[in-house]
Design a protein around this motif. Structure first.
Motif, PDB file in Angstrom:
ATOM      1  N   THR A  42      52.563  23.930  36.563  1.00 51.32           N
ATOM      2  CA  THR A  42      52.113  23.260  35.603  1.00 51.32           C
ATOM      3  C   THR A  42      52.224  23.872  34.231  1.00 51.32           C
ATOM      4  O   THR A  42      51.311  25.063  34.443  1.00 51.32           O
ATOM      5  CB  THR A  42      50.866  22.663  35.976  1.00 51.32           C
ATOM      6  N   ILE A  43      52.513  23.440  33.233  1.00 48.07           N
ATOM      7  CA  ILE A  43      52.552  24.171  32.048  1.00 48.07           C
ATOM      8  C   ILE A  43      51.450  23.358  31.128  1.00 48.07           C
ATOM      9  O   ILE A  43      50.387  24.028  30.640  1.00 48.07           O
ATOM     10  CB  ILE A  43      53.772  24.152  31.340  1.00 48.07           C
ATOM     11  N   MET A  44      51.650  22.095  31.095  1.00 50.05           N
ATOM     12  CA  MET A  44      50.723  21.355  30.411  1.00 50.05           C
ATOM     13  C   MET A  44      50.557  19.945  30.913  1.00 50.05           C
ATOM     14  O   MET A  44      51.696  19.209  31.212  1.00 50.05           O
ATOM     15  CB  MET A  44      51.057  20.974  28.931  1.00 50.05           C
ATOM     16  N   LEU A  85      52.129  44.346  34.088  1.00 52.00           N
ATOM     17  CA  LEU A  85      52.394  43.871  35.192  1.00 52.00           C
ATOM     18  C   LEU A  85      52.062  42.255  35.334  1.00 52.00           C
ATOM     19  O   LEU A  85      52.340  41.723  35.905  1.00 52.00           O
ATOM     20  CB  LEU A  85      51.476  44.479  36.112  1.00 52.00           C
ATOM     21  N   ALA A  86      51.243  41.882  34.491  1.00 54.40           N
ATOM     22  CA  ALA A  86      50.572  40.506  34.413  1.00 54.40           C
ATOM     23  C   ALA A  86      51.686  39.491  33.966  1.00 54.40           C
ATOM     24  O   ALA A  86      51.681  38.176  34.374  1.00 54.40           O
ATOM     25  CB  ALA A  86      49.566  40.070  33.121  1.00 54.40           C
ATOM     26  N   GLY A 119      48.395  32.521  39.233  1.00 57.98           N
ATOM     27  CA  GLY A 119      48.797  33.068  40.594  1.00 57.98           C
ATOM     28  C   GLY A 119      48.883  31.773  41.553  1.00 57.98           C
ATOM     29  O   GLY A 119      49.202  32.020  42.823  1.00 57.98           O
ATOM     30  N   ASP A 120      48.403  30.636  41.035  1.00 50.86           N
ATOM     31  CA  ASP A 120      48.470  29.354  42.134  1.00 50.86           C
ATOM     32  C   ASP A 120      49.353  28.274  41.667  1.00 50.86           C
ATOM     33  O   ASP A 120      50.412  27.992  42.320  1.00 50.86           O
ATOM     34  CB  ASP A 120      46.809  28.854  42.211  1.00 50.86           C
ATOM     35  N   GLU A 121      48.949  27.537  40.598  1.00 52.06           N
ATOM     36  CA  GLU A 121      50.216  26.563  40.322  1.00 52.06           C
ATOM     37  C   GLU A 121      50.377  26.275  38.796  1.00 52.06           C
ATOM     38  O   GLU A 121      50.926  25.474  38.255  1.00 52.06           O
ATOM     39  CB  GLU A 121      49.506  25.349  40.683  1.00 52.06           C
ATOM     40  N   ARG A 122      49.575  27.212  37.882  1.00 53.82           N
ATOM     41  CA  ARG A 122      49.566  26.802  36.321  1.00 53.82           C
ATOM     42  C   ARG A 122      50.102  28.038  35.721  1.00 53.82           C
ATOM     43  O   ARG A 122      49.488  29.177  35.975  1.00 53.82           O
ATOM     44  CB  ARG A 122      48.022  26.455  35.964  1.00 53.82           C
TER      45      ARG A 122
END
Length: 125
Positions: free
Chosen positions: A50-52, A23-24, A97-100
């Motif tokens: 954001t990935i990097m 599920l992750a 779960g937020d932005e990254r």
């Protein structure tokens, strides 16, 4: 040698943990941007992930960065020299779960038309 009871306990523990691991993973599709060295984002229908970035605390980016293919070999829009720009992708990722994006599990580069025709994505060009 392990007893049948201890092997059964281990099997039960794995069967309980496995669904949470599965599920992750999230499938995220949209525009992948690499406008300058070591700066990567994915913009999907929900938000910009954001990935990097050129963050000295995370110089290598998330686990799985090496799975991002050479985007210039597929449909790619150059915006800042021959190696920098954006493309359309679907990625299997884990996020905070937020932005990254915290881990990349797979990346499939798609035709630009697929992202361009998706009304939920921001328009490009």
């Amino acid at each position: 040698m392990s007893s049948p009871a201890s092997l059964a306990s281990i099997a039960v523990a794995f069967s309980i943990a496995l669904p949470s691991l599965v599920l992750a993973a999230e499938t995220r599709c949209g525009w992948i941007d690499n406008p300058t060295p070591r700066n990567w984002w994915l913009e999907d229908s929900q938000k910009s992930w954001t990935i990097m970035t050129q963050d000295p605390d995370r110089p290598e980016g998330p686990e799985g960065m090496e799975l991002i293919p050479d985007l210039t070999e597929g449909e790619f829009i150059e915006i800042n020299g021959p190696s920098y720009g954006y493309a359309c992708v679907c990625m299997s990722v884990e996020t905070d779960g937020d932005e990254r994006i915290t881990s990349i599990l797979s990346v499939d580069q798609l035709r630009l038309a697929q992202c361009r025709s998706d009304k939920a994505l921001p328009s490009r060009d």
